[in-house]
Motif scaffolding. Sequence first.
Motif, PDB file in Angstrom:
ATOM      1  N   HIS A 115       0.302 -19.518  18.168  1.00 32.27           N
ATOM      2  CA  HIS A 115       1.472 -18.647  18.072  1.00 32.27           C
ATOM      3  C   HIS A 115       1.025 -17.266  17.630  1.00 32.27           C
ATOM      4  N   ARG A 116       1.637 -16.262  18.210  1.00 32.65           N
ATOM      5  CA  ARG A 116       1.424 -14.897  17.745  1.00 32.65           C
ATOM      6  C   ARG A 116       2.769 -14.342  17.324  1.00 32.65           C
ATOM      7  N   ARG A 117       2.839 -13.988  16.066  1.00 37.80           N
ATOM      8  CA  ARG A 117       4.051 -13.393  15.516  1.00 37.80           C
ATOM      9  C   ARG A 117       3.696 -12.018  14.996  1.00 37.80           C
ATOM     10  N   GLU A 118       4.675 -11.319  14.552  1.00 34.00           N
ATOM     11  CA  GLU A 118       4.436  -9.981  14.018  1.00 34.00           C
ATOM     12  C   GLU A 118       3.368 -10.031  12.932  1.00 34.00           C
ATOM     13  N   LYS A 119       2.253  -9.340  13.172  1.00 35.92           N
ATOM     14  CA  LYS A 119       1.139  -9.182  12.239  1.00 35.92           C
ATOM     15  C   LYS A 119       0.345 -10.453  11.959  1.00 35.92           C
ATOM     16  N   GLU A 120       0.584 -11.572  12.705  1.00 30.91           N
ATOM     17  CA  GLU A 120      -0.139 -12.809  12.400  1.00 30.91           C
ATOM     18  C   GLU A 120      -0.328 -13.670  13.647  1.00 30.91           C
ATOM     19  N   PHE A 121      -1.530 -14.217  13.788  1.00 29.75           N
ATOM     20  CA  PHE A 121      -1.851 -15.173  14.843  1.00 29.75           C
ATOM     21  C   PHE A 121      -2.199 -16.484  14.163  1.00 29.75           C
ATOM     22  N   SER A 168      -4.787 -11.848  10.702  1.00 28.48           N
ATOM     23  CA  SER A 168      -3.972 -10.657  10.924  1.00 28.48           C
ATOM     24  C   SER A 168      -4.197 -10.147  12.341  1.00 28.48           C
ATOM     25  N   VAL A 169      -3.150  -9.523  12.882  1.00 28.51           N
ATOM     26  CA  VAL A 169      -3.224  -8.857  14.177  1.00 28.51           C
ATOM     27  C   VAL A 169      -2.423  -7.566  14.084  1.00 28.51           C
ATOM     28  N   GLY A 170      -2.578  -6.726  15.080  1.00 25.76           N
ATOM     29  CA  GLY A 170      -1.788  -5.500  15.121  1.00 25.76           C
ATOM     30  C   GLY A 170      -0.304  -5.808  15.161  1.00 25.76           C
ATOM     31  N   GLU A 171       0.486  -4.893  14.689  1.00 22.42           N
ATOM     32  CA  GLU A 171       1.930  -5.102  14.588  1.00 22.42           C
ATOM     33  C   GLU A 171       2.585  -5.223  15.959  1.00 22.42           C
ATOM     34  N   LEU A 172       3.537  -6.148  16.052  1.00 19.48           N
ATOM     35  CA  LEU A 172       4.299  -6.385  17.277  1.00 19.48           C
ATOM     36  C   LEU A 172       5.784  -6.306  16.969  1.00 19.48           C
ATOM     37  N   ALA A 173       6.564  -6.152  17.985  1.00 16.87           N
ATOM     38  CA  ALA A 173       8.016  -6.268  17.843  1.00 16.87           C
ATOM     39  C   ALA A 173       8.388  -7.686  18.238  1.00 16.87           C
ATOM     40  N   GLY A 174       8.457  -8.584  17.300  1.00 17.99           N
ATOM     41  CA  GLY A 174       8.794  -9.986  17.563  1.00 17.99           C
ATOM     42  C   GLY A 174       7.602 -10.790  18.041  1.00 17.99           C
TER      43      GLY A 174
END
Length: 89
Positions: free
Chosen positions: A71-77, A36-42
């Motif tokens: 890859h880093r996507r919204e809420k996931e690496f 999990s990662v902090g939320e992103l826009a796209g």
Amino acid sequence: MENAFKHGVAETSEQAFVTIEMVVKQQQLTFEVKNSVGELAGEKPVKENIGLSNLRRQLQLLYSDYQLTVHRREKEFTATLKINLASHV
């Protein structure tokens, strides 16, 4: 893998997770870590830091056939490593 805990779970305030999967089939190793990662826009490009650079260099020295993707996507690496174990030099 340590970064999944250091930069992923430790910095995520809600629903933190780390998923690790490793499969070896017909001398093809697939190792994948998701966290999990902090939320992103796209999607956001992944910065090639010293840790990834060092890992790529070690892989070049040890194997002639491998693939490392991050890859880093919204809420996931996600980091995925595929190695043809028969290509060990």
